[in-house]
Design a protein around this motif. Sequence first.
Motif: not given
Length: 286
Positions: A122-137, A147-153
């Motif tokens: 997929g391709k998408m656009t959105f705004d991300l303000p500055a900061g620290t993030y957790a990318l997860f599933c 899935h996060a508990a299996k490493g997807m974070v």
Amino acid sequence: MRRLKVVLATGLLLMAATACGDDNDKDDAATGDTAAEVTAIDVTATDYAFAVPASIKGGTVEMNYKNNGKEPHFAAFAKINDGKTFADAKAVLTAPADTPASGPPPFVEWAGSPTADPGGSGKMTFDLPAGTYALFCSIPAADGVAHAAKGMVTEVTVSAGETAEQPEAVGTITAADFSLSAPPDLEAGTNVIGFKNDGKQLHEINLIELSAGKTVDDVAAWFKAPAGPPPNKSLSGVAVAPGQTGTATVKLTKGSTYAFICVIPDVLSDFTPHLFKGMRTGTFTV
């Protein structure tokens, strides 16, 4: 991008406009004014990890998402609250499903890609303000473990960036708590769809392609009690936080039947997936 159509009635007006254009060009060159640029990032999911840059420029982001795993995955950016750390967020995201909450989460789910099936993108656009993030599933695996508990974070640091113009869309779907407006008229091939979240929590437009003879009610029933193959394909889309906008670029096949749904849990109430509360569009065939 929007196209500005200038109608020049006389040759004199044409000359004046040309002269003004030259002056504006000189002013722009002198001041260094340039249009804000969209930051492009690639995010690839596997079983069970993400390939993503550790740091990116924020502002308006174009995310190119691909699922190279053998299971469905989404990719959500959760913005970690001030005074909290990635470790705090990871502890919540990897905790067993039956772990009682000890307070509000240390993050705000901000934006990302809804679920894409194996091999999907997929391709998408959105705004991300500055900061620290957790990318997860956090989709549950066959054994019930998220899935996060299996490493997807994973941790992603976002630096300050500028808000840029998002791609021109054929129309916009608006989310509320709990409804999705009708989709615009879409054609076979590539379509860019706008998304606006007027609700009070994170919402998404997850494009689904229905199997022959199946309905969105069948999809909802499967989500409540998964048994056998799902009655649909999940084709990504876009998710954004309250008050935010985004776009999703989707590819539609002639003769196929689709709908948009939101299956994010109701975190402000009973954690029921929004789909069960009415967040779906009608079906449409291209």
